[in-house]
Design a protein around this motif. Sequence first.
Motif, mmCIF file in Angstrom:
data_model
loop_
_atom_site.group_PDB
_atom_site.id
_atom_site.type_symbol
_atom_site.label_atom_id
_atom_site.label_comp_id
_atom_site.label_asym_id
_atom_site.label_seq_id
_atom_site.Cartn_x
_atom_site.Cartn_y
_atom_site.Cartn_z
ATOM 1 N N ASN A 23 0.680 -1.172 -0.056
ATOM 2 C CA ASN A 23 0.070 0.111 0.248
ATOM 3 C C ASN A 23 0.800 1.371 0.071
ATOM 4 O O ASN A 23 0.330 2.328 0.322
ATOM 5 C CB ASN A 23 -0.862 0.188 1.175
ATOM 6 C CG ASN A 23 -2.038 1.125 1.016
ATOM 7 O OD1 ASN A 23 -2.634 1.337 -0.011
ATOM 8 N ND2 ASN A 23 -2.263 1.775 2.208
ATOM 9 N N ARG A 24 2.168 1.299 -0.637
ATOM 10 C CA ARG A 24 3.063 2.317 -0.388
ATOM 11 C C ARG A 24 2.360 3.589 -1.080
ATOM 12 O O ARG A 24 2.549 4.831 -0.808
ATOM 13 C CB ARG A 24 4.392 1.958 -1.122
ATOM 14 C CG ARG A 24 4.918 1.202 -0.069
ATOM 15 C CD ARG A 24 6.266 0.585 -0.829
ATOM 16 N NE ARG A 24 6.055 0.063 -1.931
ATOM 17 C CZ ARG A 24 7.054 -0.556 -2.803
ATOM 18 N NH1 ARG A 24 8.165 -0.577 -2.437
ATOM 19 N NH2 ARG A 24 6.526 -1.194 -3.829
ATOM 20 N N ASP A 25 1.623 3.519 -2.204
ATOM 21 C CA ASP A 25 1.191 4.561 -3.009
ATOM 22 C C ASP A 25 -0.189 5.184 -2.759
ATOM 23 O O ASP A 25 -0.510 5.910 -3.577
ATOM 24 C CB ASP A 25 1.493 4.274 -4.628
ATOM 25 C CG ASP A 25 2.824 3.739 -4.914
ATOM 26 O OD1 ASP A 25 3.894 4.361 -4.223
ATOM 27 O OD2 ASP A 25 2.911 2.838 -5.692
ATOM 28 N N TYR A 26 -0.737 4.633 -1.841
ATOM 29 C CA TYR A 26 -2.196 5.268 -1.571
ATOM 30 C C TYR A 26 -2.280 5.578 -0.202
ATOM 31 O O TYR A 26 -1.812 5.130 0.784
ATOM 32 C CB TYR A 26 -3.383 4.151 -1.763
ATOM 33 C CG TYR A 26 -3.116 3.657 -3.307
ATOM 34 C CD1 TYR A 26 -3.966 4.424 -4.380
ATOM 35 C CD2 TYR A 26 -2.279 2.828 -3.842
ATOM 36 C CE1 TYR A 26 -3.620 4.241 -5.652
ATOM 37 C CE2 TYR A 26 -2.090 2.304 -5.163
ATOM 38 C CZ TYR A 26 -2.889 3.060 -6.108
ATOM 39 O OH TYR A 26 -2.723 2.884 -7.537
ATOM 40 N N HIS A 62 -1.002 4.182 4.214
ATOM 41 C CA HIS A 62 0.082 4.112 3.318
ATOM 42 C C HIS A 62 1.356 3.946 4.380
ATOM 43 O O HIS A 62 2.362 3.604 3.841
ATOM 44 C CB HIS A 62 0.423 5.529 2.621
ATOM 45 C CG HIS A 62 0.765 6.556 3.462
ATOM 46 N ND1 HIS A 62 -0.001 7.326 4.378
ATOM 47 C CD2 HIS A 62 2.068 7.133 3.562
ATOM 48 C CE1 HIS A 62 0.469 8.167 5.175
ATOM 49 N NE2 HIS A 62 1.782 8.103 4.527
ATOM 50 N N ARG A 73 -8.583 1.747 -3.373
ATOM 51 C CA ARG A 73 -7.605 2.425 -3.133
ATOM 52 C C ARG A 73 -7.801 3.932 -3.367
ATOM 53 O O ARG A 73 -8.241 4.556 -4.054
ATOM 54 C CB ARG A 73 -6.417 2.155 -4.091
ATOM 55 C CG ARG A 73 -6.070 0.860 -4.067
ATOM 56 C CD ARG A 73 -4.905 0.283 -5.289
ATOM 57 N NE ARG A 73 -5.459 0.433 -6.657
ATOM 58 C CZ ARG A 73 -6.068 -0.617 -7.274
ATOM 59 N NH1 ARG A 73 -6.500 -1.495 -6.603
ATOM 60 N NH2 ARG A 73 -6.465 -0.185 -8.345
ATOM 61 N N SER A 116 -6.533 7.715 -3.191
ATOM 62 C CA SER A 116 -5.199 8.343 -3.701
ATOM 63 C C SER A 116 -4.562 9.148 -2.592
ATOM 64 O O SER A 116 -5.596 9.964 -1.811
ATOM 65 C CB SER A 116 -5.445 9.012 -4.903
ATOM 66 O OG SER A 116 -4.211 9.732 -5.273
ATOM 67 N N ARG A 124 -2.551 17.185 -1.048
ATOM 68 C CA ARG A 124 -2.265 15.877 -0.347
ATOM 69 C C ARG A 124 -3.381 15.727 0.788
ATOM 70 O O ARG A 124 -3.588 16.754 1.461
ATOM 71 C CB ARG A 124 -0.888 15.962 0.355
ATOM 72 C CG ARG A 124 -0.328 14.789 0.928
ATOM 73 C CD ARG A 124 0.829 14.919 1.444
ATOM 74 N NE ARG A 124 1.400 13.675 2.133
ATOM 75 C CZ ARG A 124 1.958 12.769 1.599
ATOM 76 N NH1 ARG A 124 2.233 12.678 0.221
ATOM 77 N NH2 ARG A 124 2.254 11.728 2.309
#
Length: 215
Positions: free
Chosen positions: A136-139, A177, A203, A205, A212
């Motif tokens: 789950n590094r990108d979400y 994340h 997921r 973003s 962010r």
Amino acid sequence: MSFSLKIIRKSEQITSLWSGGKTTQLAIYPEEADYSKRDFKWRISTAEVEVDESLFTHLPGIQRIIMILDGEMSLQHQGKHGMHLSPFEQDRFDGGWTTRSIGKVTDFNLMLAEGCEGDISTIHMNDGTHAEVLDNRDYSKRTDAFYCFKGRSRMNIDEKETIVLEQGDLITLNRDHTSNNLNIKLSNHDDDSTATIIKVSCRLSLYQKGFRLKL
């Protein structure tokens, strides 16, 4: 524990009627969201279509994925593409399109609101086991759901926790994340039968509309 899980047994799921048959909500996020208010980020459900032809509910701003579980269906998206679906085949389309279906089926549905990505896959336990690593590094937040469509299955999480899924049960695994990877192993619960699992990944973003997310 770097994740949270929830098991929704078949007996706990709520089925409601609609003009073309009946639908069962399996999971929704956030949990307090109300489908009728369209205030969800994602929703997982099944439906039994009991009429030969029906018009889909108009859902602008919602991406839809439909997979056939039993029967065959033709989807006709006005001014767009058309698809004929057999069991475990799927179609992805915009909920704002005018969509008509032909065929009596049982189907599996994923709805995705803006800022959410997702997909559906099928795991046939023909070899007895299935293993994968959930990352789950990108979400900002990820949910992986496993729905036991056929048979019985045993799920092992990081070689620490084992859960038995009966036919019709759903389990969700939720992480952000900062969570570690999860090692998932699925196996047939009974030696003389083969389970079929529908896997859903949803997921959120890290970035939505240029900002962010604050976690």
